[in-house]
Structure formats: structure tokens, C-alpha cells
Design a protein around this motif. Structure first.
Motif, PDB file in Angstrom:
ATOM      1  N   GLN A  61      -7.509  -6.960 -21.019  1.00 12.76           N
ATOM      2  CA  GLN A  61      -6.149  -5.473 -20.699  1.00 12.76           C
ATOM      3  C   GLN A  61      -5.930  -6.818 -20.123  1.00 12.76           C
ATOM      4  OE1 GLN A  61     -10.022  -2.565 -19.933  1.00 12.76           O
ATOM      5  NE2 GLN A  61      -8.637  -1.700 -19.905  1.00 12.76           N
ATOM      6  N   SER A  62      -4.447  -6.811 -20.407  1.00 16.79           N
ATOM      7  CA  SER A  62      -3.843  -7.418 -19.699  1.00 16.79           C
ATOM      8  C   SER A  62      -2.534  -6.981 -18.658  1.00 16.79           C
ATOM      9  CB  SER A  62      -2.874  -9.119 -20.139  1.00 16.79           C
ATOM     10  OG  SER A  62      -2.501  -7.886 -21.660  1.00 16.79           O
ATOM     11  N   VAL A  63      -1.651  -7.608 -17.860  1.00 16.87           N
ATOM     12  CA  VAL A  63      -1.148  -6.148 -16.599  1.00 16.87           C
ATOM     13  C   VAL A  63      -0.061  -6.600 -16.495  1.00 16.87           C
ATOM     14  CG1 VAL A  63      -3.205  -4.616 -16.665  1.00 16.87           C
ATOM     15  CG2 VAL A  63      -2.080  -6.164 -14.495  1.00 16.87           C
ATOM     16  N   GLY A  84       4.703 -12.863 -16.378  1.00 17.70           N
ATOM     17  CA  GLY A  84       3.758 -13.392 -17.168  1.00 17.70           C
ATOM     18  C   GLY A  84       2.732 -12.381 -16.801  1.00 17.70           C
ATOM     19  N   LEU A  85       1.847 -12.653 -18.043  1.00 12.41           N
ATOM     20  CA  LEU A  85       0.411 -11.541 -17.370  1.00 12.41           C
ATOM     21  C   LEU A  85      -1.405 -11.875 -16.542  1.00 12.41           C
ATOM     22  CD1 LEU A  85       0.756  -9.773 -21.148  1.00 12.41           C
ATOM     23  CD2 LEU A  85       1.806  -8.960 -18.525  1.00 12.41           C
ATOM     24  N   LEU A  86      -1.497 -11.256 -15.576  1.00 10.23           N
ATOM     25  CA  LEU A  86      -2.624 -11.302 -15.403  1.00 10.23           C
ATOM     26  C   LEU A  86      -4.521 -10.807 -16.477  1.00 10.23           C
ATOM     27  CD1 LEU A  86      -4.328 -11.894 -12.625  1.00 10.23           C
ATOM     28  CD2 LEU A  86      -3.844  -9.198 -12.033  1.00 10.23           C
ATOM     29  N   LEU A  87      -4.588 -11.626 -17.282  1.00  6.33           N
ATOM     30  CA  LEU A  87      -5.581 -11.359 -17.770  1.00  6.33           C
ATOM     31  C   LEU A  87      -6.586 -10.958 -17.416  1.00  6.33           C
ATOM     32  CD1 LEU A  87      -4.747 -15.043 -19.832  1.00  6.33           C
ATOM     33  CD2 LEU A  87      -3.823 -12.639 -20.282  1.00  6.33           C
ATOM     34  N   LEU A 100      -6.971 -15.380 -13.944  1.00  5.92           N
ATOM     35  CA  LEU A 100      -5.838 -15.860 -15.295  1.00  5.92           C
ATOM     36  C   LEU A 100      -4.926 -15.728 -15.138  1.00  5.92           C
ATOM     37  CD1 LEU A 100      -9.460 -16.425 -17.138  1.00  5.92           C
ATOM     38  CD2 LEU A 100      -8.080 -18.403 -15.099  1.00  5.92           C
ATOM     39  N   HIS A 101      -3.720 -16.493 -15.104  1.00  5.31           N
ATOM     40  CA  HIS A 101      -2.257 -15.779 -15.443  1.00  5.31           C
ATOM     41  C   HIS A 101      -2.185 -16.218 -16.983  1.00  5.31           C
ATOM     42  CE1 HIS A 101       1.664 -14.173 -13.810  1.00  5.31           C
ATOM     43  NE2 HIS A 101       0.739 -13.216 -13.196  1.00  5.31           N
ATOM     44  N   HIS A 171      -3.067 -13.455  -7.337  1.00  4.90           N
ATOM     45  CA  HIS A 171      -1.559 -13.193  -7.452  1.00  4.90           C
ATOM     46  C   HIS A 171      -1.250 -12.126  -6.891  1.00  4.90           C
ATOM     47  CE1 HIS A 171      -2.930 -15.777 -10.674  1.00  4.90           C
ATOM     48  NE2 HIS A 171      -1.107 -15.679 -11.422  1.00  4.90           N
ATOM     49  N   ILE A 172      -1.807 -11.229  -5.320  1.00  2.94           N
ATOM     50  CA  ILE A 172      -0.447 -11.185  -4.911  1.00  2.94           C
ATOM     51  C   ILE A 172       0.205 -11.995  -3.920  1.00  2.94           C
ATOM     52  CG2 ILE A 172      -1.088  -8.851  -2.931  1.00  2.94           C
ATOM     53  CD1 ILE A 172      -2.223  -7.946  -5.823  1.00  2.94           C
TER      54      ILE A 172
END
Length: 477
Positions: A61-63, A84-87, A100-101, A171-172
Motif C-alpha cells: 500500500q504505497s502512498v 517517490g512513494l512510501l512503501l 522504505l521509500h 520521511h516526515i
């Protein structure tokens, strides 16, 4: 498959957009970072890493995260994860979660006019610099794996596509809090701050009310000040210190046109698009403070309005103390209080005026109090200023015990200079990947190159020729 959960989904839905990556066609796994896997207590197979890194894991569910930020001093409300997506997250044996990004994953709702892809050149640079900084003792995001595709991507010129998995404590960014403050979303600010505390500052969970958020802000600022001191001490230039590139975990983050110093220049600019020198080497500590003040302004809604001066004082005090400590060690001085701040400044001014190599100068200091002292003194210009400096340094070294071991632990023999990264990139662009694998190994021991490698790496341990110095790069990726 190793469990990868995405606890970012616990936050309100408007904090992100759920989106699947755009898979790389005909992808090839160039390298996997086994040492990082060990530190994460994971054992990913190359087959699995190829699948995830190439964007072929639809079960995740990547965002794409939404945030804003100040870019070159100007607020930009239209930012977010554009390539990029946060995995999700994995947990190590201590219970620490690691993001994991996937970088270079294709377009997102926040891509603006970009294509969301990454090129091999920039992917390799970030892959290398994370290892370089980590083994120099500088907090940083790192990369787990890197993939390459023959697909063409257009930047200044046609290049081939790549993607890679970035690993970080979070990743904040400072820009997440700026976004919520701009919306006057106090409830959202509290939810995000609580999220950061839960996953990165868990020792604060017992605190309540404004005090909880004041302490969070204080620790972010203290960590950022220490990070800036480390950058300065290792001669590292980030190049794009926008607030959306600043991590609340106080890790080096979002690499663009970074550089390790060659000939020392106090006002060195590594980003050729930074025409005003906002992010020059000399400005990094001040910009770190400026960014912290912006973050403190965003925090006022949940931490109270009387925090700005505390932020200023905490940052300056922390930065000065840590930088002084690090520089004393570079000179081989055990007690930082013995070292006058003016001596540090005088040294840097002389290095600048004489165009001496920053890293080589400090490494050669180990010959100062040896039988081969001429290896150091012979590197210096024959001038009154340097003769005076030598006398002052000799006085500082009186009664110092084993300065050699102190200097050796704080002055690297091997640094990832830009020309080295470029050689590795050019090899990879020709389909030769051994140099990348080799340097991922070499960068693990920067302070003491193994004797078996000293002959092979000898030229990389010297100041580079003039035509290989001072590369200025752009933000393109």
C-alpha cells in the motif's frame, strides 16, 4: 515476503494519496546493500529486491505524502512526493521502524510538471553518498537497492531510467508541519507530532500537553544543530537545504547536487542553480537555524507562542559546542576547551587563501609530530602566516597524549569526491557495475583504508587534479 506494513496509513487520508508505482520496463538489479540489510535484521533475496525496487509489488500500500516547504527562502504550497512513494516500514531487532521509500517510481498527484522518474546518474549518487556519510559518522538516509532500465528519460540530455529504495527513520519533513500550520489544522498538527513521537521519539510518550510538543521540537532542533556541525566538520555540502528537504529525525535527507569539499573554499557553492549562494558551505549552519525557526513557527499552534527565542538559543548553543568538539578532534586535541575558536577560524581562512585540500590537510596533520613531519610542513606554503600558524599549533600540541589516534579517527583517508562518483556513474552507464560494488565496500572504512587496498586506492586518497576539482551540479534527477 518480509512483512512491510505502512503505519503512515494511520494518519488522516488527506495527508497522502494512495498510488501504485509505475514499473520499470526490463529492469535489472544493479546492487543490493547487504550491510544495510544486516543492520535492519533482514535478508531480502535479490529476486524480491528486484520486484520491489522495480515497482512490481502491487500488494504494498504505497502512498505519496503531501507537504509544503520553503524553497530557496520562498514558500511553495504545491509540494509533495512527486517522484517517490512510501512503501511502508520494517522493524529491526530493537523495535525501531525504518521507512522504505521507492524513488523514481513515476508520476503522482504531486509531480506538478515532472515525470516522476529518476535517472541512473542521480540514483547512483544518492546510493553512494548515503554510505559515505553513514560511515563517516553522519546521520543520513541510506539506500537498500538500485535498479536500472533501458527506458529513456529526458533531463539536460537523454539518460536511462533507474529507481532505488531509500531507507530512513522517517520521511516526515519540516514541510509536513508547515503544510498543517498553513491550513491552521491544529488537530492534524497534534496527530502528526504524536506520530513522530510514537515512531521516532518514543521516550516522550509519557509527556502531556504543550510540554510534550515543546520537547519534541527541542530535540528535533538539537539533532539538526548537531547534524549541521557534522556536515561542516567533514566538509560536506548539501546544496539544497529547502525546508522540505529537512528530516524531523535529523538525518541528511533528499540529496541533490551534494559535494564533499576539495580545495577549501569557505563560500563554496556546489549547486550551480544557487546563484545567490544561499546554500553555500559557509551558510549551512545559518540556514539550518533559519529552517528550525520556520519549524518552530509552525509548532506554535501546539507548543505555545513563546518558543522562538528558545529555538534560537538551543540551536546556537548545541551547534557551537558540537562543532568545537569535532574540530578539536580533527586537530588531535582531546579537551575541546583547550582549543581557541579563533584558531579554528584562522586555520580555515588560511586554507581558503592558500587553496589547500580540506581533507588532505587534516590527514597530513598526523605527520606533524612524527619523524616525517616534512610530509605535512612541505604541503604548506612558505609564508609568514603559515609559520606563525605552525608555532601556534605546536603550542597546542604540548602535553597532548596520542594525538595521532584522535586525528586518525576524525580525518578520513577516503572521501567520496564528485569526480569519483562520476567515474562510477560512467562505468555503470556502459553496463559495467563492478566499480559501484567495489566502492560500496571501500566507503565502509573511510578512516582507515585496509592495507591490502592502499596501493589500489592511492590516487583516490590524494588531492584530485585541477580538472577534477570543484564540480558544480544542478538539481536535475
Amino acid at each position: 515476503m518480509t512483512a512491510i506494513d505502512n503505519h503512515y496509513l494511520d494518519l488522516p487520508e488527506d495527508f497522502y494519496r494512495t498510488i501504485s508505482p509505475e514499473p520499470l520496463p526490463h529492469a535489472e538489479l544493479l546492487h543490493s546493500n547487504r550491510q544495510l540489510q544486516q543492520q535492519l535484521d533482514k535478508n531480502f533475496s535479490d529476486e524480491l529486491l528486484l520486484k520491489i525496487t522495480s515497482g512490481n509489488s502491487p500488494e504494498l500500500q504505497s502512498v505519496a505524502q503531501k507537504y509544503t516547504g520553503h524553497q530557496f527562502g520562498y514558500y511553495n504550497p504545491d509540494l509533495g512526493d512527486g517522484r517517490g512513494l512510501l512503501l511502508g516500514q520494517v522493524y529491526d531487532s530493537t523495535g525501531q521502524s525504518w521507512d522504505l521509500h521507492l524513488k523514481g517510481s513515476g508520476q503522482t498527484p504531486f509531480s506538478r510538471r515532472g515525470d516522476g522518474r529518476a535517472v541512473l546518474r542521480s540514483a547512483i549518487r544518492e546510493y553512494l553518498v548515503g554510505e559515505a556519510l553513514h560511515h563517516l559518522g553522519v546521520p543520513t538516509s541510506r539506500c537498500l537497492s538500485i535498479c536500472h532500465s533501458p527506458e529513456t528519460v529526458y533531463r539536460e540530455q537523454p539518460e536511462t531510467r533507474a529507481s532505488y529504495i531509500r531507507v530512513a527513520k522517517t520521511h516526515i519533513r519540516f514541510g509536513h508541519f508547515e503544510w498543517l500550520a498553513q491550513r491552521q489544522d491544529k488537530a492534524g498538527m497534534q496527530k502528526l507530532a504524536d506520530y513522530v513521537i510514537r515512531h521516532n521519539y518514543s521516550h516522550l510518550q509519557t509527556m502531556q500537553g504543550e510540554e510534550r510538543y515543546q520537547q519534541l521540537l527541542s530535540e528535533i532542533i538539537e539533532g539538526t544543530a548537531q547534524l549541521m556541525a557534522k556536515w561542516q566538520a567533514v566538509g560536506f555540502c548539501h546544496g539544497v537545504m529547502n525546508t522540505d528537504n529537512m528530516s524531523v529525525a535529523a538525518e541528511t535527507f533528499d540529496f541533490g547536487p551534494f559535494a564533499f569539499m576539495d580545495d577549501f573554499k569557505i563560500h563554496y557553492i556546489c549547486n550551480h542553480t544557487d546563484t545567490q549562494g544561499r546554500y553555500a558551505y559557509s551558510q549551512q549552519p545559518n540556514i539550518g537555524l533559519w529552517n528550525c525557526q520556520v519549524l518552530a513557527g509552525a509548532f506554535e499552534a501546539i507548543a505555545g507562542e513563546s518558543i522562538q527565542q528558545k529555538v534560537l538559543d538551543r540551536y546556537i548553543e548545541t551547534y557551537n559546542a558540537h562543532y568545537h568538539e569535532l574540530m578539536a578532534a580533527k586537530f588531535g586535541i582531546r579537551d575541546p576547551q583547550k582549543l581557541n575558536k579563533g584558531f579554528i577560524a584562522d586555520t580555515l581562512i588560511l586554507l581558503d587563501q592558500s587553496a589547500l585540500d580540506f581533507h588532505y590537510f587534516f590527514r597530513l596533520l598526523n605527520y606533524f609530530d612524527s619523524e616525517e613531519h616534512e610530509k605535512f610542513t612541505g604541503y604548506l606554503p612558505d609564508s609568514k602566516a603559515w609559520h606563525k600558524w605552525l608555532g601556534q599549533y605546536a603550542e597546542l600540541m604540548l602535553d597532548e597524549e596520542d594525538p595521532h589516534s584522535i586525528r586518525s579517527r576524525h580525518n578520513p583517508q577516503l572521501v567520496l569526491r564528485n569526480y569519483i562518483a562520476q567515474e562510477i556513474i560512467e562505468e555503470a552507464q556502459q553496463g559495467r557495475h563492478q566499480m559501484l560494488a567495489d566502492w560500496m565496500q571501500y566507503l565502509q572504512t573511510p578512516y582507515q583504508v585496509p592495507e591490502s587496498l592502499t596501493e589500489k586506492l592511492h590516487r583516490y586518497m590524494q588531492p584530485p587534479p585541477n580538472n577534477q576539482k570543484g564540480f558544480a551540479l544542478s538539481c536535475s534527477s
